[in-house]
Write an enzyme that holds these catalytic residues in place. Structure first.
Site, PDB file in Angstrom:
ATOM      1  N   LYS A  74       0.680   5.817  -0.972  1.00 19.25           N
ATOM      2  CA  LYS A  74       0.591   7.211  -0.521  1.00 19.25           C
ATOM      3  C   LYS A  74       1.900   7.929  -0.829  1.00 19.25           C
ATOM      4  O   LYS A  74       2.979   7.358  -0.682  1.00 19.25           O
ATOM      5  CB  LYS A  74       0.279   7.246   0.973  1.00 19.25           C
ATOM      6  CG  LYS A  74       0.010   8.652   1.520  1.00 19.25           C
ATOM      7  CD  LYS A  74      -0.358   8.592   2.993  1.00 19.25           C
ATOM      8  CE  LYS A  74      -0.604   9.972   3.581  1.00 19.25           C
ATOM      9  NZ  LYS A  74      -0.964   9.918   5.018  1.00 19.25           N
ATOM     10  N   SER A  96      -5.013  12.322   6.406  1.00 19.49           N
ATOM     11  CA  SER A  96      -4.263  12.804   5.263  1.00 19.49           C
ATOM     12  C   SER A  96      -4.205  11.796   4.105  1.00 19.49           C
ATOM     13  O   SER A  96      -3.825  12.154   2.987  1.00 19.49           O
ATOM     14  CB  SER A  96      -2.827  13.148   5.689  1.00 19.49           C
ATOM     15  OG  SER A  96      -2.153  12.003   6.184  1.00 19.49           O
ATOM     16  N   SER A  98      -5.010   9.223  10.219  1.00 19.97           N
ATOM     17  CA  SER A  98      -4.967   9.509   8.785  1.00 19.97           C
ATOM     18  C   SER A  98      -5.188   8.312   7.874  1.00 19.97           C
ATOM     19  O   SER A  98      -5.250   8.471   6.655  1.00 19.97           O
ATOM     20  CB  SER A  98      -3.636  10.174   8.421  1.00 19.97           C
ATOM     21  OG  SER A  98      -3.586  11.477   8.940  1.00 19.97           O
TER      22      SER A  98
END
Length: 485
Positions: A79, A154, A178
Site C-alpha cells: 500500500k 482505503s 481499511s
C-alpha cells in the site's frame, strides 16, 4: 491464473523443489498486471526493474541451495502509505507525488528479510481517508468482480490487486476498517492485527492510536504466513507491543468444536442489507455443524462508535498532517508571498477535499473551548466501547458479524454524501477503537458481489481468529471463486 490459485505454501514447495523459478513468478505477476491493470487501476508505481533484479538474485540463491526465507520469491504489493526506500511513496496525494523515501518501513524490511519481491505500490484513498478508493488524487481503483463498483477503501488497491491475481499477497493499513472492508468487497481475506502487534514505523500516520498494518491474501493460511513474517516488537515504534509471537500456522487445525461465539445484535440490526444478514446467519449454521455454539449478545455502545471514531481519528489526523507544509518534503507551491502564504497555498493545492474535511473537523475538536466537549468526551466513550468487548470476551472466544453492512456500491454513488460513506464502517470501527484483532473472510455473494464475514478476537489472540476463519474455509468454497476479468 493457475499459479495464482496456489497457496503460498504450495508455491514455496515448488520453488524449493526447483520446479518453479522466482523469475517465472515475477513474469506471471507483471503479465497479469499488463492484462488487467487498464480495467482495475490498482497500482500507482511499479517496481519492475528492481523486482526483476531481485528475482535474478533469488534464483541464483535457489540454485546455490542457500537458506530461503518464509516468503521466498513471492511477489507482493505494498500500500502506498508504507514507505519503501528509493520507491516513490505518495499516499495517493498530490502533496507527496514526488516523494522518494530514504528508508524502508519495518514491515518492508521484514518482507525483504523473508525474501519476498516487491512488485509495486498500490492505490488508496488519499492519506488513507476514505472507504471506496474514490478519494485517490490520481484515479479510482475498480472492483475486479464488477468494474462499475468500488473495491472499498482505503486499502482498495491492495484488495483489488490480490483479487485480480496481480500479486500473491499485499500489505494494507487499517484505521477504521481499511483492510477488512475492501477485503469483503473484493472477496478475499483481510486481517487487522491487534494494535501494536505489527510495527507502524514507516507507515505514514493518519490516526496514530488506531493505524495498524496487516495482510490481504487469497485465503486464511496465506494470511497466517504473512502475519508470521511481519509481526513482532520494534524498538523504533513506541506503540509496539513486546509480546511473544506464536506459530500462527500451527493454529490452523480445522477444529472449532466447543468454540463459543457471540453475535452482536447491533451488527445485524437496522441498516444491514438483508442479503448480508442472510449470508452471516448461513455462516453461523456452518459453525454449528462443526460443533461450535453461538448466542446473540449486545455491545451497547456501538451506536456511538462512528461519532467517536471520526472525532478521534480526525483530531489525530489534524496533528499528524501538520508536518506537510511545503517546506521539508513533498510538493511546494510556486511564488508564495511569504512563509504563511507558502503554508496556505501548499496545503490548499496538495490536499484533497476529504483530507481537508477531516483536518478541519479535527482542528475544531482540539481547539480551545471545544477540547473537553468533543475530544475528551470521545476518549471516554472509546473506553466504554472497549469495555463492551472486554465484557463479551469473558464469556465468548470470538465474536462474529458482517464486515460491511452492504456489498460494494457503484462508483460515484456515495462520493457526494460523506455521512452515508462513513456509515459503511459501522461494523469495523468499534473493533479498531477497542484495538482487538479481526479478520474478514468471504461468506457468500449478493448479485454477483462478495459478502464478508468478520471474526473478532481477544487482544493478541490472532491464533483463535485464524483458527476459526480457517475452519470455515475448509467447509465452504467462497474463497475459491475468482472474478472473471
Amino acid at each position: 491464473m493457475a499459479l495464482f490459485d496456489m497457496r503460498l505454501q504450495e508455491l514455496h514447495n515448488k520453488l524449493n523443489a526447483k520446479e518453479l523459478s522466482v523469475k517465472e513468478l515475477v513474469d506471471a505477476s507483471y503479465s497479469r498486471i499488463g492484462a488487467t491493470e487498464p480495467a482495475i487501476k490498482a497500482f500507482l508505481t511499479l517496481n519492475e526493474e528492481g523486482a526483476r533484479a531481485q528475482a535474478d538474485k533469488l534464483d541464483r540463491q535457489l540454485q546455490e541451495g542457500a537458506e530461503r526465507g518464509l516468503l521466498f520469491g513471492l511477489p507482493a504489493g505494498i500500500k502506498d502509505n508504507i514507505v519503501t526506500e528509493g520507491l516513490r511513496t505518495t499516499c495517493a496525494s498530490q502533496f507527496l507525488s514526488n516523494y522518494n523515501p530514504i528508508y524502508d518501513a519495518t514491515v518492508v524490511s521484514k518482507l525483504n528479510a523473508a525474501q519476498s519481491v516487491t512488485i509495486g505500490k498500490l492505490n488508496m484513498d488519499e492519506f488513507a481517508m476514505g472507504g471506496s478508493n474514490e478519494n485517490s488524487r490520481f484515479f479510482p481503483t475498480r472492483n475486479p468482480w464488477n468494474t462499475d463498483y468500488v473495491p472499498g477503501g482505503s486499502s482498495g488497491g491492495s484488495a483489488a490487486s490480490v483479487a485480480a491475481g496481480q500479486v500473491y499477497f499485499a500489505l494494507g493499513s487499517d484505521t477504521g476498517g481499511s483492510i477488512r472492508q475492501p477485503a469483503a468487497y473484493c472477496g478475499i481475506v483481510g486481517l487487522k492485527p491487534t494494535y501494536g502487534l505489527v510495527s507502524r514505523f514507516g507507515l505514514v500516520a493518519f490516526a496514530s492510536s488506531l493505524d495498524q498494518i496487516g495482510p490481504l491474501t487469497k485465503n486464511v493460511e496465506d494470511s497466517a504466513y504473512v502475519l508470521q513474517a511481519i509481526a513482532g516488537y520494534d524498538r523504533m515504534d513506541s506503540t509496539s507491543a513486546n509480546v511473544d509471537i506464536p506459530d500462527y500456522t500451527s493454529a490452523l487445525t480445522g477444529d472449532v468444536k466447543g468454540l463459543r461465539i457471540g453475535v452482536p445484535k447491533e451488527y445485524l440490526g437496522e441498516g444491514i442489507d438483508p442479503r448480508v444478514k442472510e449470508a452471516v446467519l448461513e455462516a453461523l449454521k456452518v459453525y454449528e455443524s462443526m460443533g461450535a455454539t453461538w448466542e446473540e449478545i449486545s455491545l451497547p455502545h456501538t451506536d456511538y462508535a462512528i461519532a467517536t471514531y471520526y472525532l478521534l481519528a480526525s483530531s489525530e489526523a489534524s496533528s499528524n498532517l501538520a508536518r506537510f507544509d511545503g517546506v521539508r518534503y513533498g510538493v511546494r507551491a510556486d511564488n508564495p508571498d511569504n512563509l504563511i502564504d507558502l503554508y496556505r497555498k501548499s496545503r490548499s493545492q496538495g490536499f484533497g477535499p476529504e483530507v481537508k474535511r477531516r483536518i478541519m473537523l479535527g482542528t475544531y475538536a482540539l481547539s480551545s473551548g471545544y477540547y473537553d466537549a468533543y475530544y475528551l468526551k470521545a476518549q471516554k466513550v472509546r473506553t466504554l466501547i472497549k469495555q463492551d468487548f472486554d465484557k463479551a470476551f469473558e464469556q465468548y472466544d470470538i465474536l462474529i458479524g458482517p464486515t460491511a453492512p452492504t456489498p460494494a456500491f457503484r462508483i460515484g454513488e456515495q462520493v457526494g454524501d460523506p455521512l452515508t460513506m462513513y456509515l459503511n464502517d459501522i461494523c469495523t470501527i468499534p473493533v479498531s477503537l477497542a484495538g482487538v484483532p479481526a479478520i474478514s473472510i468471504p461468506c457468500g455473494f449478493a448479485d454477483g458481489l462478495p459478502v464478508g464475514l468478520q471474526i473478532i478476537g481477544k487482544a493478541f489472540d490472532e491464533t483463535t481468529v485464524l483458527r476459526a476463519a480457517h475452519a470455515f474455509e475448509q467447509h465452504t468454497d467462497h474463497h475459491k471463486r475468482r472474478p472473471q476479468l
